[in-house]
Design a protein around this motif. Structure first.
Motif, PDB file in Angstrom:
ATOM      1  N   ARG A   1       0.844  -1.195   0.000  1.00 24.29           N
ATOM      2  CA  ARG A   1       0.000   0.000   0.000  1.00 24.29           C
ATOM      3  C   ARG A   1       0.878   1.242   0.000  1.00 24.29           C
ATOM      4  NH1 ARG A   1      -1.891   0.333   5.278  1.00 24.29           N
ATOM      5  NH2 ARG A   1      -0.306   1.922   5.619  1.00 24.29           N
ATOM      6  N   ALA A   2       0.468   2.242  -0.749  1.00 21.54           N
ATOM      7  CA  ALA A   2       1.160   3.527  -0.772  1.00 21.54           C
ATOM      8  C   ALA A   2       0.117   4.635  -0.721  1.00 21.54           C
ATOM      9  CB  ALA A   2       2.030   3.660  -2.022  1.00 21.54           C
ATOM     10  N   ASN A   3       0.303   5.579   0.186  1.00 24.52           N
ATOM     11  CA  ASN A   3      -0.641   6.693   0.336  1.00 24.52           C
ATOM     12  C   ASN A   3       0.114   8.021   0.303  1.00 24.52           C
ATOM     13  OD1 ASN A   3      -2.852   4.981   0.696  1.00 24.52           O
ATOM     14  ND2 ASN A   3      -2.561   4.897   2.908  1.00 24.52           N
ATOM     15  N   ALA A   4      -0.551   9.018  -0.232  1.00 29.20           N
ATOM     16  CA  ALA A   4      -0.017  10.382  -0.200  1.00 29.20           C
ATOM     17  C   ALA A   4      -1.134  11.305   0.292  1.00 29.20           C
ATOM     18  CB  ALA A   4       0.470  10.816  -1.575  1.00 29.20           C
ATOM     19  N   THR A   5      -0.834  12.078   1.308  1.00 33.22           N
ATOM     20  CA  THR A   5      -1.821  12.977   1.905  1.00 33.22           C
ATOM     21  C   THR A   5      -1.312  14.417   1.853  1.00 33.22           C
ATOM     22  OG1 THR A   5      -2.486  11.229   3.444  1.00 33.22           O
ATOM     23  CG2 THR A   5      -3.174  13.470   3.969  1.00 33.22           C
ATOM     24  N   MET A   6      -2.149  15.307   1.393  1.00 33.18           N
ATOM     25  CA  MET A   6      -1.795  16.720   1.342  1.00 33.18           C
ATOM     26  C   MET A   6      -2.553  17.466   2.430  1.00 33.18           C
ATOM     27  SD  MET A   6      -2.031  19.472  -1.805  1.00 33.18           S
ATOM     28  CE  MET A   6      -3.820  19.538  -1.781  1.00 33.18           C
ATOM     29  N   SER A   7      -1.838  18.227   3.229  1.00 39.68           N
ATOM     30  CA  SER A   7      -2.452  19.037   4.297  1.00 39.68           C
ATOM     31  C   SER A   7      -2.174  20.498   4.014  1.00 39.68           C
ATOM     32  CB  SER A   7      -1.876  18.650   5.665  1.00 39.68           C
ATOM     33  OG  SER A   7      -2.043  17.277   5.921  1.00 39.68           O
ATOM     34  N   TRP A   8      -3.119  21.332   4.349  1.00 38.56           N
ATOM     35  CA  TRP A   8      -2.897  22.762   4.161  1.00 38.56           C
ATOM     36  C   TRP A   8      -3.394  23.537   5.373  1.00 38.56           C
ATOM     37  CZ3 TRP A   8      -6.533  19.890   1.622  1.00 38.56           C
ATOM     38  CH2 TRP A   8      -7.862  20.260   1.785  1.00 38.56           C
ATOM     39  N   LEU A   9      -2.810  24.702   5.534  1.00 35.86           N
ATOM     40  CA  LEU A   9      -3.162  25.570   6.652  1.00 35.86           C
ATOM     41  C   LEU A   9      -4.397  26.373   6.254  1.00 35.86           C
ATOM     42  CD1 LEU A   9       0.479  26.765   7.385  1.00 35.86           C
ATOM     43  CD2 LEU A   9      -0.806  25.060   8.661  1.00 35.86           C
ATOM     44  N   LYS A  10      -5.528  25.960   6.796  1.00 36.17           N
ATOM     45  CA  LYS A  10      -6.802  26.513   6.341  1.00 36.17           C
ATOM     46  C   LYS A  10      -7.117  27.854   6.974  1.00 36.17           C
ATOM     47  CE  LYS A  10     -11.635  25.159   5.674  1.00 36.17           C
ATOM     48  NZ  LYS A  10     -12.656  24.113   5.912  1.00 36.17           N
ATOM     49  N   ARG A  11      -6.815  27.998   8.262  1.00 39.95           N
ATOM     50  CA  ARG A  11      -7.189  29.235   8.947  1.00 39.95           C
ATOM     51  C   ARG A  11      -5.972  29.854   9.606  1.00 39.95           C
ATOM     52  NH1 ARG A  11     -12.437  28.481  12.606  1.00 39.95           N
ATOM     53  NH2 ARG A  11     -12.160  30.738  12.652  1.00 39.95           N
ATOM     54  N   LEU A  12      -5.559  30.981   9.087  1.00 39.23           N
ATOM     55  CA  LEU A  12      -4.436  31.738   9.637  1.00 39.23           C
ATOM     56  C   LEU A  12      -4.854  33.201   9.769  1.00 39.23           C
ATOM     57  CD1 LEU A  12      -1.431  30.308   7.568  1.00 39.23           C
ATOM     58  CD2 LEU A  12      -1.855  29.967  10.007  1.00 39.23           C
ATOM     59  N   PRO A  13      -4.302  33.896  10.746  1.00 36.36           N
ATOM     60  CA  PRO A  13      -4.624  35.329  10.854  1.00 36.36           C
ATOM     61  C   PRO A  13      -4.102  36.097   9.645  1.00 36.36           C
ATOM     62  CG  PRO A  13      -2.830  34.724  12.334  1.00 36.36           C
ATOM     63  CD  PRO A  13      -3.377  33.445  11.790  1.00 36.36           C
ATOM     64  N   LYS A  14      -4.829  37.103   9.243  1.00 32.01           N
ATOM     65  CA  LYS A  14      -4.423  37.936   8.112  1.00 32.01           C
ATOM     66  C   LYS A  14      -3.894  39.267   8.640  1.00 32.01           C
ATOM     67  CE  LYS A  14      -7.674  35.881   4.817  1.00 32.01           C
ATOM     68  NZ  LYS A  14      -8.786  36.146   3.854  1.00 32.01           N
ATOM     69  N   TYR A  15      -2.680  39.595   8.228  1.00 32.92           N
ATOM     70  CA  TYR A  15      -2.040  40.826   8.687  1.00 32.92           C
ATOM     71  C   TYR A  15      -2.040  41.868   7.566  1.00 32.92           C
ATOM     72  CZ  TYR A  15      -0.326  37.771  12.398  1.00 32.92           C
ATOM     73  OH  TYR A  15      -0.239  36.873  13.438  1.00 32.92           O
ATOM     74  N   CYS A  16      -2.120  43.108   7.965  1.00 32.38           N
ATOM     75  CA  CYS A  16      -2.112  44.178   6.967  1.00 32.38           C
ATOM     76  C   CYS A  16      -0.700  44.437   6.471  1.00 32.38           C
ATOM     77  CB  CYS A  16      -2.715  45.462   7.550  1.00 32.38           C
ATOM     78  SG  CYS A  16      -1.889  46.041   9.047  1.00 32.38           S
ATOM     79  N   GLY A  17      -0.601  45.124   5.335  1.00 29.28           N
ATOM     80  CA  GLY A  17       0.695  45.447   4.756  1.00 29.28           C
ATOM     81  C   GLY A  17       1.365  46.602   5.480  1.00 29.28           C
ATOM     82  N   ALA A  18       2.566  46.945   5.021  1.00 31.85           N
ATOM     83  CA  ALA A  18       3.373  47.951   5.701  1.00 31.85           C
ATOM     84  C   ALA A  18       2.681  49.320   5.729  1.00 31.85           C
ATOM     85  CB  ALA A  18       4.738  48.056   5.034  1.00 31.85           C
ATOM     86  N   TYR A  19       2.106  49.759   4.598  1.00 35.37           N
ATOM     87  CA  TYR A  19       1.501  51.085   4.535  1.00 35.37           C
ATOM     88  C   TYR A  19       0.281  51.178   5.455  1.00 35.37           C
ATOM     89  CZ  TYR A  19      -0.661  55.287   2.612  1.00 35.37           C
ATOM     90  OH  TYR A  19      -1.229  56.532   2.468  1.00 35.37           O
TER      91      TYR A  19
END
Length: 359
Positions: free
Chosen positions: A59-77
């Motif tokens: 058996r061979a499996n491949a699982t992809m995980s992603w970071l679904k919820r992260l805080p959003k920060y504003c840009g420099a300006y």
């Protein structure tokens, strides 16, 4: 939790190795386990050999995980404008002048007025886990066997600079081996030999603390300092979470943590039907060995905090840390456990007609 009659952890068992899984909650069922069975007992039985032709399973499996919820920060300006507003509300002088705001908005000086998204610098959108499993099962009338191998590689969601000489994937790898062998020594005597071995390898940056990387992302503003200064210097505003996460993950060396656990079991079961029907004697012995080995090659890079330019337009500021060569450290620990158990079982059915009872 009992795995093939021995206390263990479900983390040490590949799901494909499990033959049966049961939970004992009744007081009479858990009485033989004493205080340790007060909250119930989980019984896990792994697969054994069968009297049949050799059978392979893979058996061979491949699982992809992603970071679904992260805080959003504003840009420099936007950050600079909000910082000015907050200071003005408190009756304090603003931090960024109109000229500085124009420089930030147009990206005219990425060294002193950068615009860094630290999450984008440090984190990948997703990570991969690969698992592989292979087993062999079979046997004859005298001996039966089941053998399996498994491997798992789980990468971290950190972006790493592969050009760094300290590059080594931040990852978690596991290796596993299981073997169950049953032999009929006589018509009434059965011998069982079992092996379970697991090894984990955790690769980390030189500072070892990945929690610090998240703290650095949260505490550094997009204007604190750039990823790397234009003159090649590495940035830092102090210690711990005031260090660039890019520097922490790529230029502080490397660390590796290894854990190895092996269990060897030998059990002899004797059928005593010649004394009374349903009576049997089982003697089981086991040896468990665990080893931990950690080693770290830590580097302290030279870091700077530039906050102005000199009369020639060169970056000027203060040095936050001096460069130190590799500091090597290691630690090792061991644990050994010996187990011996003798059990007499009597399983017999009594009754006449429709009235039967079990002992």
């Amino acid at each position: 939790m009992l795995i093939d009659g021995l206390e263990g952890s479900l983390n040490d068992v590949d799901p494909a190795d499990v033959e049966s899984f049961s939970v004992l909650k009744d007081a009479s069922a858990t009485a033989m386990y004493g205080v340790r069975g007060a909250n119930g007992v989980v019984l896990v039985t792994t697969k054994r050999g069968k009297e049949e032709k050799l059978k392979f399973t893979a058996r061979a499996n491949a699982t992809m995980s992603w970071l679904k919820r992260l805080p959003k920060y504003c840009g420099a300006y936007d950050y600079a404008k909000l910082a000015n507003e907050a200071l003005a509300v408190r009756g304090e002088d603003i931090k960024y002048s109109a000229k500085e705001l124009e420089i930030i908005q147009n990206g005219l000086d990425p060294d002193l007025y950068p615009d860094v998204d630290w999450q984008d610098v440090l984190l990948d959108d997703f990570s991969w886990q690969q698992t592989y499993f292979v087993s062999a099962q079979g046997g004859g009338s005298i001996a039966r066997y089941y053998v399996s191998l498994n491997y798992s590689n789980e990468s971290a969601a950190y972006k790493q600079d592969k050009s760094s000489k300290y590059f080594k994937d931040v990852s978690y790898n596991t290796y596993g081996l299981r073997a169950n062998i049953d032999m009929n020594l006589t018509k009434t005597t059965n011998l069982y030999f079992g092996v379970s071995a697991n090894k984990t390898i955790n690769n980390l940056p030189g500072n070892e603390n990945t929690d610090l990387l998240w703290s650095q992302c949260n505490n550094l503003t997009p204007l604190t300092f750039p990823v790397v200064y234009s003159n090649g210097a590495y940035p830092s505003a102090g210690k711990d979470d005031l260090i660039s996460p890019y520097v922490s993950v790529n230029y502080t060396g490397m660390s590796q943590k290894e854990h190895t656990k092996s269990v060897y079991t030998l059990a002899l079961k004797q059928n005593l039907d010649m004394l009374t029907k349903g009576l049997s004697l089982t003697i089981q012995g086991a040896y468990t060995g665990e080893d931990w080995f950690n080693e770290t090659r830590k580097i302290t890079p030279e870091t700077w905090m530039y906050d102005h330019r000199d009369q020639y337009g060169n970056l000027a500021g203060s040095r936050k840390s001096e460069k130190h060569t590799v500091e090597y450290s290691s630690s090792q620990d061991q644990y050994r456990k010996y187990f011996l158990q003798t059990t007499i079982n009597w399983l017999r059915e009594f009754g006449y007609g429709d009235r039967k009872s079990h002992v």
